[in-house]
Design an enzyme around this catalytic site. Structure first.
Site, PDB file in Angstrom:
ATOM      1  N   GLU A 166     -10.492   1.511   2.655  1.00 53.66           N
ATOM      2  CA  GLU A 166     -10.167   2.663   1.803  1.00 53.66           C
ATOM      3  C   GLU A 166     -11.387   3.098   0.977  1.00 53.66           C
ATOM      4  O   GLU A 166     -11.680   4.289   0.877  1.00 53.66           O
ATOM      5  CB  GLU A 166      -9.005   2.239   0.898  1.00 53.66           C
ATOM      6  CG  GLU A 166      -8.507   3.248  -0.092  1.00 53.66           C
ATOM      7  CD  GLU A 166      -7.529   2.572  -1.071  1.00 53.66           C
ATOM      8  OE1 GLU A 166      -6.471   2.086  -0.622  1.00 53.66           O
ATOM      9  OE2 GLU A 166      -7.837   2.512  -2.269  1.00 53.66           O
ATOM     10  N   LYS A 196      -4.396  -6.881   2.864  1.00 53.81           N
ATOM     11  CA  LYS A 196      -4.398  -5.789   1.888  1.00 53.81           C
ATOM     12  C   LYS A 196      -5.797  -5.618   1.291  1.00 53.81           C
ATOM     13  O   LYS A 196      -6.240  -4.500   1.041  1.00 53.81           O
ATOM     14  CB  LYS A 196      -3.370  -6.070   0.779  1.00 53.81           C
ATOM     15  CG  LYS A 196      -3.333  -5.022  -0.343  1.00 53.81           C
ATOM     16  CD  LYS A 196      -3.119  -3.614   0.205  1.00 53.81           C
ATOM     17  CE  LYS A 196      -2.772  -2.597  -0.855  1.00 53.81           C
ATOM     18  NZ  LYS A 196      -3.470  -2.651  -2.108  1.00 53.81           N
ATOM     19  N   SER A 215       0.834  -1.189   0.000  1.00 52.08           N
ATOM     20  CA  SER A 215       0.000   0.000   0.000  1.00 52.08           C
ATOM     21  C   SER A 215       0.877   1.249   0.000  1.00 52.08           C
ATOM     22  O   SER A 215       2.072   1.178   0.229  1.00 52.08           O
ATOM     23  CB  SER A 215      -0.919   0.024   1.219  1.00 52.08           C
ATOM     24  OG  SER A 215      -1.754   1.173   1.184  1.00 52.08           O
ATOM     25  N   HIS A 263      -7.798  -3.802   3.794  1.00 50.55           N
ATOM     26  CA  HIS A 263      -7.283  -2.423   3.765  1.00 50.55           C
ATOM     27  C   HIS A 263      -7.966  -1.646   2.644  1.00 50.55           C
ATOM     28  O   HIS A 263      -8.440  -0.518   2.838  1.00 50.55           O
ATOM     29  CB  HIS A 263      -5.765  -2.460   3.567  1.00 50.55           C
ATOM     30  CG  HIS A 263      -5.146  -1.171   3.123  1.00 50.55           C
ATOM     31  ND1 HIS A 263      -5.196  -0.730   1.811  1.00 50.55           N
ATOM     32  CD2 HIS A 263      -4.459  -0.219   3.802  1.00 50.55           C
ATOM     33  CE1 HIS A 263      -4.574   0.435   1.712  1.00 50.55           C
ATOM     34  NE2 HIS A 263      -4.111   0.761   2.908  1.00 50.55           N
ATOM     35  N   ASN A 264      -8.046  -2.252   1.485  1.00 49.22           N
ATOM     36  CA  ASN A 264      -8.667  -1.547   0.367  1.00 49.22           C
ATOM     37  C   ASN A 264     -10.168  -1.379   0.565  1.00 49.22           C
ATOM     38  O   ASN A 264     -10.741  -0.364   0.176  1.00 49.22           O
ATOM     39  CB  ASN A 264      -8.389  -2.292  -0.942  1.00 49.22           C
ATOM     40  CG  ASN A 264      -6.997  -2.032  -1.453  1.00 49.22           C
ATOM     41  OD1 ASN A 264      -6.068  -1.855  -0.661  1.00 49.22           O
ATOM     42  ND2 ASN A 264      -6.823  -2.004  -2.765  1.00 49.22           N
TER      43      ASN A 264
END
Lengths: 298, 298, 298, 298
Positions: free
Chosen positions: A178, A171, A121, A174-175
């Site tokens: 986001e 990840k 990231s 995480h996205n």
């Protein structure tokens, strides 16, 4: 350390520069010759093929895959698996679906290869100057790679997350977060835009970045975007997506859990891709049927 | 019975015809002379003013207001309150906000007038041939009006719902449910439209109306809409709304309760009214900032 | 006609009774002997195994599978495929995922078998007295089966929807719509329940079923539910789901389309299955972190 | 500068300390004597009443109101307006609804008083060491107050946002965004919690704060929360709210715009406040009605 880098797109190029800065030795491969030449100028060794790249690295080899998710990753991984030898390490730094990474981990293990799924990231700037990485894979072997991750990332910017799969899973989530954060910020500015007040959005983002609860890198990027185009007149509000948001939503569905904010952030992206919707037509037609409400004609 | 009808729009005209059919005596008023003449031809007595309408009715009078929600209702009600006398009854058959109806009930009570808030459903066809009504107001007086509601509605199609306010509140929630049901149906057909199959939507709606769990009047209207325009090519998917959905959502918010389906049905109507969104622009700009993802230019 | 029925659960038993009523000949099989005996008493022939069932039917055979979705369907189908012969027809009347039905259609075709995926709606009562069916499969062969579907369903209650897969796809979307409609109705009654008024829900549902825009079979069932338990005190608000809603949402995601109402209806079911959520804990902890807001302790 | 501070709760106390640190002179008032004594010990002058506070300040006075939103703010403001004199300035540093602030601005103007609506973010820590403020009100007078805001906030942490109302409006939207961001973060950790992996949440939040796209103060607080209670076992997931989120949603509704992420963040807070829902009961009852699906009994 010595490292093979396969894939010199936006991210792979910057990661290579980052590594070269820290005096690592990079042997790079890409099917695009211009990309190869560009990184050669910066001090990387290059290889015209995966076979050549593997042959140029000393054992145990460490090879970073940084190509597009999907077929490209699968093809590179499969080809690479034919050339590497027991004890070598493959790091997939792309955004593969974590179940595929688990499967690649198993295929690697059968050959005595150590596979690491590394979520990366921080965007392009992060790749160049210090990224954030989340890495799944063998703990002991990870210790060997620690200097690499230390140098590639900002201070404290890497984490060994557990077994293979856990890096890309983290990840992915995480996205998903986001997506939700970006949509929340964007909705907020949309409300400001419809308000009776006359805010300067760059200044709003700026003050919010200084001491407020919502200060964040995304708000800094918001400030930067409004600095370039104060009312975003030049762009369309079409929100594309590249997969992780969808996977996050599907994963939540598989766990039978409600993640409505991440989900709606995704759905509004999809909605933005359609100029007009069949859903809307049906509702408009129904309102006309029962209430005689006028419809707008095409 | 004898009844005064104020407002001869789509709904008031049909309700008047419906009453005339059942041998009620209708004295009608509207500021639109053509509307007055049209109903006169069908057998209604007419009045050029609210004062005249009141003077033409015998006591205790029963007067039905059927005008647009908001200022029109408030103005007619206020004017009417000046002319009616203790013991008279005012029925607001429009879709007023229930808190305003409660307030009108109080203002009526001060003058000895009986106020009824009557939610009317069933669309234009229902107004003509048999509606569904939900009526709040004095229980005893309601018994006097029962023949009227009996004749205006389909069998079992009226309910005394409690004190003033409860009628319009119930209609408000009815419409909230309607928003959700319509959006659900519409989303379903949108999925069919994107599917690899080649469904004939009229036939789909038809079979769903025969024995399925989702058989409903709204599905019958869906069938009818697709009969007229098999793929709704001729209309735009812009979904307007007239207030009750918003009130329902606001009411749920006031009760601090989650009504996400009714809420999203409303939000998607709003979304359909915008060609492009500032929200979308901000998200697109942010994706460009951190990932270098291309934006679409205006 | 003569028909083999595999699976005598809630639905299979009722469908068999329905067929027997219409003078069809039913050969039934279930691994549960009590279920077999029960249907035998009603006039069905029975078979102790799939092999026996197949042997008892004359060619070309018509065999209806009515077992649980997932492994049960797969196992029955696989076993059956070993026994049937070219020209025979298999109807899967369960709620299989349409992609699996397409695959079963292909496996059938390789053996010269005609496979039909039949979505069945209308609940248990519908199965007994007249269901609604949506059938995908060979058009010509469907004509042979038409009398069967005619007799099983209410008038106009069946539709040939296209190739294999289109039947279960349509049923899937039907259920997605159903989720949205149910949640919309339920949210409406929840708002009523929190209102200052004192509605009798059975009467509310009843009046809404007579002339209103939202009259529907689901509202009739709502009336019936409130008749049995006026304030639903005896049950918990835990909303389970059996798969089609999830598939509908996943399908919409695959088409990159926004179906927020069907999606939220599903998510609220999932939410209801959790007593407390980790999401809630994180938000509560964050509010405490920045604002010192009190958290509720376990 | 010299400043009157009315309200010495969590926020007012810290703001006073912050001002005293910067050598401002604070005259404080609170109805709670302990709070008064506590701030007196830190060097503030105190006043037993609003009248006394006003009398102790030299003209033109600057008075900061920092009490609870709603009645408390209204009562303090009304009392204060009786004592101040033309040219004095009132700053409401609380989270009042912006329309009320506009109204207070008008009431102030009639008396020749300058009213400022100041949204204050950054939590308790920010109030103590450097907040973020957004201030609406007279531009020229704002220049006189600039040193005050400069000292109260972090560097670049204050913004004059326009006329009265614009400060609290901006803070309202800030909080709406905050709701969305918090829910997004929380949903993400909830997915992690249901995953097959065994993440240490404090470490996850930590790595996400170093170089990732979602690095933010809220993620730092997340890290801090997990440091104290690694799996949040000790708290319940009940998410209270204090008004701004609701106002943000209502404002978006008034603008007929879709802000689904902020909206759902609010609705999930409401959902968390109910142990069981009537919505859920209705859906469970309906599933039982048509499909015979078991309900869970109370």
């Amino acid at each position: 350390m010595q490292l093979g880098m396969i894939g010199l797109g936006k991210m792979g190029h910057q990661l290579s520069l980052n590594l070269l800065d820290k005096d690592h030795q990079v042997v790079a491969h890409d099917i695009n010759e211009d990309a190869l030449m560009a990184i050669a100028k910066q001090g990387a060794d290059t290889a015209a093929s995966i076979a050549e790249l593997v042959s140029k690295l000393s054992k145990p080899r460490t090879i970073w895959i940084m190509v597009s998710v999907g077929d490209a990753t699968e093809n590179v991984f499969t080809a690479l698996l034919d050339h590497v030898e027991p004890g070598d390490r493959i790091i997939d730094g792309g955004n593969a679906y974590y179940k595929e990474s688990i499967s690649r981990g198993e295929r690697s293990k059968e050959k005595g290869i150590y596979f690491f799924d590394c979520g990366t990231s921080g965007g392009i700037e992060g790749a160049r100057n210090g990224a954030c990485t989340m890495i799944g894979g063998d703990q002991e072997q990870f210790e060997e790679l620690r200097p690499l991750f230390h140098d590639l990332t900002v201070e404290n910017g890497y984490l060994h997350t557990g077994p293979v799969g856990s890096g890309h899973f983290l990840k992915m989530v995480h996205n998903g977060i986001e997506y939700g954060m970006m949509q929340a910020i964007a909705e907020g500015f949309d409300i400001l835009d419809k308000s009776p007040f006359d805010y300067e959005y760059e200044k709003v983002a700026n003050v919010w970045n200084h001491g407020s609860v919502i200060r964040s890198w995304l708000m800094e990027l918001t400030e930067s975007a409004f600095q370039k185009d104060p009312s975003l007149d030049q762009i369309k509000g079409i929100m594309h997506s590249s997969g992780e948001g969808k996977w996050t939503v599907e994963t939540a569905l598989d766990y039978e859990m409600a993640a409505p904010v991440i989900t709606l952030a995704l759905l509004m992206r999809y909605r933005s891709q359609e100029q007009d919707t069949f859903t809307g037509k049906v509702v408009a037609a129904l309102r006309n049927e029962f209430g005689g409400h006028a419809v707008e004609k095409n």
